[in-house]
Design an enzyme around this catalytic site. Sequence first.
Site, PDB file in Angstrom:
ATOM      1  CB  CYS A 216      -0.872   0.014   1.246  1.00 48.87           C
ATOM      2  SG  CYS A 216      -1.795  -1.488   1.487  1.00 48.87           S
TER       3      CYS A 216
ATOM      4  NE  ARG B 279       4.257   1.602  -2.068  1.00 49.88           N
ATOM      5  CZ  ARG B 279       5.101   1.591  -1.020  1.00 49.88           C
ATOM      6  NH1 ARG B 279       6.214   2.292  -1.078  1.00 49.88           N
ATOM      7  NH2 ARG B 279       4.846   0.906   0.057  1.00 49.88           N
TER       8      ARG B 279
ATOM      9  CD1 TRP C 135      -0.453  -5.980  -1.533  1.00 49.22           C
ATOM     10  CD2 TRP C 135      -0.597  -5.613  -3.726  1.00 49.22           C
ATOM     11  NE1 TRP C 135      -0.047  -7.116  -2.172  1.00 49.22           N
ATOM     12  CE2 TRP C 135      -0.121  -6.920  -3.517  1.00 49.22           C
ATOM     13  CE3 TRP C 135      -0.757  -5.163  -5.026  1.00 49.22           C
ATOM     14  CZ2 TRP C 135       0.194  -7.780  -4.564  1.00 49.22           C
ATOM     15  CZ3 TRP C 135      -0.435  -6.017  -6.063  1.00 49.22           C
ATOM     16  CH2 TRP C 135       0.023  -7.308  -5.839  1.00 49.22           C
TER      17      TRP C 135
ATOM     18  CG  ASN D 263       1.282   1.045   3.762  1.00 48.02           C
ATOM     19  OD1 ASN D 263       0.163   1.124   3.259  1.00 48.02           O
ATOM     20  ND2 ASN D 263       2.361   1.580   3.222  1.00 48.02           N
ATOM     21  N   GLY D 264       0.477  -2.591   6.214  1.00 48.68           N
ATOM     22  CA  GLY D 264       0.921  -3.655   7.110  1.00 48.68           C
ATOM     23  C   GLY D 264      -0.195  -4.656   7.349  1.00 48.68           C
TER      24      GLY D 264
ATOM     25  CD  GLU E 126      12.469 -19.426 -10.911  1.00 44.95           C
ATOM     26  OE1 GLU E 126      11.786 -20.096 -11.713  1.00 44.95           O
ATOM     27  OE2 GLU E 126      12.397 -18.185 -10.829  1.00 44.95           O
TER      28      GLU E 126
ATOM     29  CE  LYS F 239      13.213 -15.206 -12.519  1.00 42.35           C
ATOM     30  NZ  LYS F 239      12.258 -16.205 -12.414  1.00 42.35           N
TER      31      LYS F 239
ATOM     32  CD  GLU G 137      11.988 -14.655 -16.347  1.00 44.10           C
ATOM     33  OE1 GLU G 137      10.935 -14.351 -16.911  1.00 44.10           O
ATOM     34  OE2 GLU G 137      12.012 -15.164 -15.223  1.00 44.10           O
TER      35      GLU G 137
ATOM     36  CG  HIS H 251      20.561 -40.117 -19.599  1.00 45.62           C
ATOM     37  ND1 HIS H 251      20.671 -41.482 -19.776  1.00 45.62           N
ATOM     38  CD2 HIS H 251      20.687 -39.900 -18.275  1.00 45.62           C
ATOM     39  CE1 HIS H 251      20.825 -42.069 -18.605  1.00 45.62           C
ATOM     40  NE2 HIS H 251      20.834 -41.149 -17.661  1.00 45.62           N
TER      41      HIS H 251
ATOM     42  CE  LYS I 278       5.433 -10.052 -11.961  1.00 43.76           C
ATOM     43  NZ  LYS I 278       6.672 -10.800 -11.669  1.00 43.76           N
TER      44      LYS I 278
HETATM   45  C1  AGP Z   1       8.679 -15.819 -14.121  1.00 46.35           C
HETATM   46  O1  AGP Z   1       9.883 -15.074 -13.956  1.00 46.35           O
HETATM   47  C2  AGP Z   1       7.956 -15.468 -15.386  1.00 46.35           C
HETATM   48  N1  AGP Z   1       7.648 -14.077 -15.376  1.00 46.35           N
HETATM   49  C3  AGP Z   1       6.802 -16.397 -15.723  1.00 46.35           C
HETATM   50  O2  AGP Z   1       7.366 -17.676 -15.912  1.00 46.35           O
HETATM   51  C4  AGP Z   1       5.681 -16.533 -14.662  1.00 46.35           C
HETATM   52  O3  AGP Z   1       6.164 -17.226 -13.542  1.00 46.35           O
HETATM   53  C5  AGP Z   1       4.545 -17.335 -15.302  1.00 46.35           C
HETATM   54  O4  AGP Z   1       4.053 -16.591 -16.393  1.00 46.35           O
HETATM   55  C6  AGP Z   1       3.409 -17.650 -14.315  1.00 46.35           C
HETATM   56  O5  AGP Z   1       2.873 -16.439 -13.856  1.00 46.35           O
HETATM   57  P1  AGP Z   1       1.894 -16.499 -12.587  1.00 46.35           P
HETATM   58  O6  AGP Z   1       2.702 -16.984 -11.425  1.00 46.35           O
HETATM   59  O7  AGP Z   1       1.413 -15.087 -12.412  1.00 46.35           O
HETATM   60  O8  AGP Z   1       0.779 -17.455 -12.903  1.00 46.35           O
END
Ligand code: AGP
Length: 613
Positions: A2, A27, A79, A105-106, A486, A490, A493, A509, A608
């Site tokens: 928030c 934010r 938020w 906030n909190g 993961e 990172k 992307e 393999h 996002k």
């Molecule tokens: C993660 O860094 C990516 N931005 C992407 O893989 C993301 O995790 C995926 O699109 C799922 O999004 P969500 O967690 O909002 O469902």
Amino acid sequence: MCGIVGYIGKRHVVNTLIDGLKRLEYRGYDSAGIAVMENNSISVIKAKGKVSELQKKVAEKLPASASSDISSGIAHTRWATHGPPTEINAHPHTDNSGRIAIVHNGIIDNYVELKKHLSAKGHKFVSETDSEVIAHLIAECFEGDIVQAVAAALKKLEGTFGIAVMCADTPDVLVAARRGSPIVIGVGNSETIIASDISAIISYTKRVIFLNDNDIAMVSAEGIDIRSLDNVPVSRETAHIDWDAEAAEKGGYEHFMLKEIFEQPAAISNAIRGRLDETQANGILSGLNLSAREMAMINRIVIASCGTSMHAGMMAEYYFEDLANIPTEVEQAAEFRYRNPIIEPNTLVLAISQSGETADTLAAVREAANKGAIVAGICNVVGSTIARETGQGLYIHAGPEIGVASTKAFTCQVAVLLIMALKFGRGRRLSRHDGMKLVEEIKSIPALVTQVLEKASDIERIAKKYADAEDFFYIGRGYLYPVAMEGALKLKEISYIHAEGYHAAELKHGPIALLERKVPVIALANDIPGKDKMIANMQECRARKSPVIATATIGDEEIKTYSEDIIWIPRSSQLITPIPTVVALQLFSYYVAKERGCSIDQPRNLAKSVTVE
Ligand code: AGP
């Protein structure tokens, strides 16, 4: 998170407050509101959605002519954490008389019992929020001195707060206080500004005072008086901020992603707050509407998710099977939705999604529900579609994640899923002793992450050394296998380097054919079961001339023999070490991408939230 803005002074109050809210929009929020002091009475205007929606309402309800009578005000972007994003749940909240207004906030951990206590005394609540309790509690404590009333009320709160308060009986002051949620006060000439972060202040003054936990400040246009909650005067230095407005939005970090990486100790603390029962050595899953018996009847768990959230699901598979002995499988949500999955009445389908809007995951939820599964969501965005359509689940309370590459959401997802596995386990064969041990380990996660963050410069040095590579392999075993996946995502992307995550045993393999001097391998060789096999895999890689960058447990010197570079990770069990380890890999990816001059917060081709198929 928030956003809070308070203003008292000579400027146009409404414009100043709205401008401040706009500077906090980055934010992330879902609703906004404003309260202004006008001739010793308080007017409150709130709106769901964007600040622009609030502005329209303000223009209707506060005619321009009124502005000269308006002497101060407070404002908020919400938020949602408790209660969906609605106008009623938006801040400011008032007591029943309307003479006290607050923004907060909190998270108030004991708001339920406080709400019961105050309701029994005749207070009428209108919202579903925890924050509204604060306004009523201040009113209950008010005996003519607003600062004392606020202090008395805050002493009864458990949890975190950053607040701004106004009282119609004392129109010439605002009150601000904090515990665990930042409050900064801008000191101008015959004006004072309260905010949750510098970005709302920086265009008016660069002289700021940061409140400490349990500070309470009486704020007037002429200055501030800061005391403890026990009314003991305290002095706080006035800092001079030389950031510009854009830098202030990122809290001084160069990118939102870096800010969010460094927020993880606080975010994870929020994710686990109120969810560990140290008496019963158990988890507290208040958002899951399943009785102990219903939980005990679940005989299979299917996790449907995408991307980083799927990697969190891979962690959960190990947790649920090891701690609760429940057969668990992770499905890429798009695959799940189309392959006619087998679902039985006692199957729990878990949808993991930061945004709560991912189209494939939402479709998987609907497919599971159609087949009669028990469905639950693990989401970050309160009131998101997946959170609403599953009807039950856990919010991870990571706060808004602005960077497209997910960081703090992942670690908060994993922490919450571990608590969920603890809960399932304690309902089955996990002993109180082992449960208590795990509770203590979970509590240690924020400190372990902090230790990794303190070594960021070491990681940056290694990242710069390998930033020119065009191919990377990440390999892991056991609990670190999802972390390898993961870590590779990172790097892919945000640096656009081709990076593959693999189970370490899988290399031979086929993928090992690709190894050569210009293909570095990140080997997750922390001191957990399977490390000896990982060392063998590292030797296989080096035999093909690939440089090996290892993550290793601090003190495990033997790893130096098998690697060119080492990223040291503080010691913890196999259940916990994935979280500090992934933070190290987040930093590695960030510094590689920065070295390559990439667009880190908005990488090419990415969104996002993938709300389309
Ligand atoms: C993660 O860094 C990516 N931005 C992407 O893989 C993301 O995790 C995926 O699109 C799922 O999004 P969500 O967690 O909002 O469902």
